[in-house]
Design an enzyme around this catalytic site. Structure first.
Site, PDB file in Angstrom:
ATOM      1  N   TYR A  65      -4.475   3.704   7.771  1.00 59.16           N
ATOM      2  CA  TYR A  65      -6.415   3.346   8.158  1.00 59.16           C
ATOM      3  C   TYR A  65      -6.344   3.854   9.339  1.00 59.16           C
ATOM      4  O   TYR A  65      -6.896   4.841  10.071  1.00 59.16           O
ATOM      5  CB  TYR A  65      -6.243   2.060   8.039  1.00 59.16           C
ATOM      6  N   VAL A 110       0.746  -3.639   3.708  1.00 59.96           N
ATOM      7  CA  VAL A 110       0.609  -4.708   5.076  1.00 59.96           C
ATOM      8  C   VAL A 110       2.042  -5.787   4.421  1.00 59.96           C
ATOM      9  O   VAL A 110       2.059  -6.479   5.008  1.00 59.96           O
ATOM     10  CB  VAL A 110      -0.570  -5.161   4.046  1.00 59.96           C
ATOM     11  N   TYR A 161      -4.062  -2.364 -10.058  1.00 65.50           N
ATOM     12  CA  TYR A 161      -3.756  -1.861  -8.918  1.00 65.50           C
ATOM     13  C   TYR A 161      -2.913  -3.195  -7.983  1.00 65.50           C
ATOM     14  O   TYR A 161      -1.795  -2.707  -7.339  1.00 65.50           O
ATOM     15  CB  TYR A 161      -5.154  -2.311  -7.946  1.00 65.50           C
ATOM     16  N   LYS A 193       0.458   3.021  -3.194  1.00 70.56           N
ATOM     17  CA  LYS A 193      -1.009   4.010  -3.238  1.00 70.56           C
ATOM     18  C   LYS A 193      -0.431   5.247  -3.213  1.00 70.56           C
ATOM     19  O   LYS A 193      -0.625   6.154  -3.866  1.00 70.56           O
ATOM     20  CB  LYS A 193      -1.795   3.874  -2.183  1.00 70.56           C
ATOM     21  N   SER A 199       0.834  -1.359   0.017  1.00 70.00           N
ATOM     22  CA  SER A 199       0.019   0.126  -0.117  1.00 70.00           C
ATOM     23  C   SER A 199       1.129   1.283  -0.434  1.00 70.00           C
ATOM     24  O   SER A 199      -0.064   2.275   0.264  1.00 70.00           O
ATOM     25  CB  SER A 199      -0.747   0.459   1.036  1.00 70.00           C
TER      26      SER A 199
END
Ligand code: DON
Length: 315
Positions: free
Chosen positions: A243, A261, A191, A67, A64
């Site tokens: 998050y 992760v 993705y 991103k 991530s």
């Protein structure tokens, strides 16, 4: 106050000793094979110093963290129009949660939860074949890090696709609201592949330099994004980058950060340095356990909170 070299070495030595390292992610089977004893950290200062400790030159799956780079590219393509399709609020939910999407008409809370990043991938797909969009993201990351040896780990991408039931659910659900413009499997292909970019801490810290330096590469002075955009990406990292653990990370560390992760975290100390840390074991929020602790310690040693009145003086 210690010098940065000494602080990094101290933190790495302390982390090497710890036995409470969290759990490596296994829901992507390929990530479950990584040795939880690994720990690396790298700092690249705006004045050009590269300081490394531990396994800082070993590549890991950035997941991530990618991103941030995908968002930067998408903003370059469509600008503020992106915010019609993705929100800018912390979700308070896990990274792969679907619950808010029904109430919020298929518009994800922010670009860093999985749903938001899948929309960003859909934006990057416009006018391209998936292969081209994936290549564009990889080349952008290579450009930012000034390192064309960075690759996508195809086995990790395939491993995630094979088990990506939740992401397929998120993408299909958003498609039903009209918030994906391409077929779900195409957006997901982009993705999964950008999440599977493999980088070392050194490479990741290099790639983050523009965010620590007002949108410019500090080595060349070339503009990557405007200063305003760099600030806004930093604000999103601070509020949404971890998050439902984002508040705690801001409280403990006090700098913008983005976790993955795979156990990586990119931290930005505006005006001072870009920091990457990697420890594969995760905490209860799916963020690197020792990575978060290491950044907390380093930030305290270096007085690096963005809320410190003299933040940025110590390098
Ligand atoms: O979609 C996924 O589940 C992964 N490719 C990325 C999730 C992730 O890195 C969450 N971060 N802590």
């Amino acid at each position: 106050m210690p010098e940065l070299e000494q602080a990094l070495a101290e933190v790495a030595a302390e982390m090497a000793e710890r036995t409470d390292r969290g759990d490596v992610a296994t829901y992507i089977p390929q990530l479950g094979k990584v040795d939880p004893r690994k720990f690396g950290i790298a700092a690249v200062t705006n004045d050009g110093r590269v300081i490394l400790a531990g396994d800082a030159d070993q590549a890991f799956s950035i997941q991530s963290v990618s991103k941030v780079f995908a968002l930067t590219l998408a903003l370059g393509k469509v600008g503020d129009a992106l915010w019609h399709r993705v929100g800018r609020e912390p979700s308070g939910n896990p990274f792969n949660s679907i619950v808010q999407l029904e109430h919020e008409n298929g518009i994800p809370r922010n670009p860093f939860i999985n749903a938001g990043a899948i929309v960003v991938s859909d934006v990057l797909l416009a006018g391209h074949q998936p292969r081209e969009a994936i290549g564009e993201i990889l080349r952008f990351v290579q450009f930012l890090a000034d390192d064309d040896t960075i690759i996508i780990d195809r086995e990790v991408a395939a491993s995630e696709r094979a088990t990506g039931y939740r992401n397929f659910a998120l993408a299909n659900y958003m498609k039903s609201f009209g918030n994906l413009h391409h077929e779900p499997e195409l957006a997901l292909g982009v993705y999964f592949h950008h999440c599977a970019i493999a980088m070392s801490c050194r490479q990741l810290a290099m790639a983050g330099r523009f965010l620590a330096n007002g949108g410019r590469n500090p080595a060349t002075g070339h503009s990557v994004v405007s200063a305003e955009r760099a600030r806004r990406i930093g604000a999103l990292m601070l509020t949404c980058g971890h998050y439902d653990g984002s508040g705690d990370f801001a409280f403990r560390v006090g700098i913008p950060g983005k976790s993955g992760v795979g156990g990586g975290i990119l931290g930005i100390v505006p005006g001072v340095a870009s920091i990457a840390v990697w420890s594969p074991g995760l905490n209860e929020y799916g963020n690197s356990k020792l990575g978060s602790i290491a950044l907390e310690k380093l930030a305290r040693m270096m007085n690096w909170s963005i809320f410190a009145p003299d933040a940025g003086r110590r390098q």
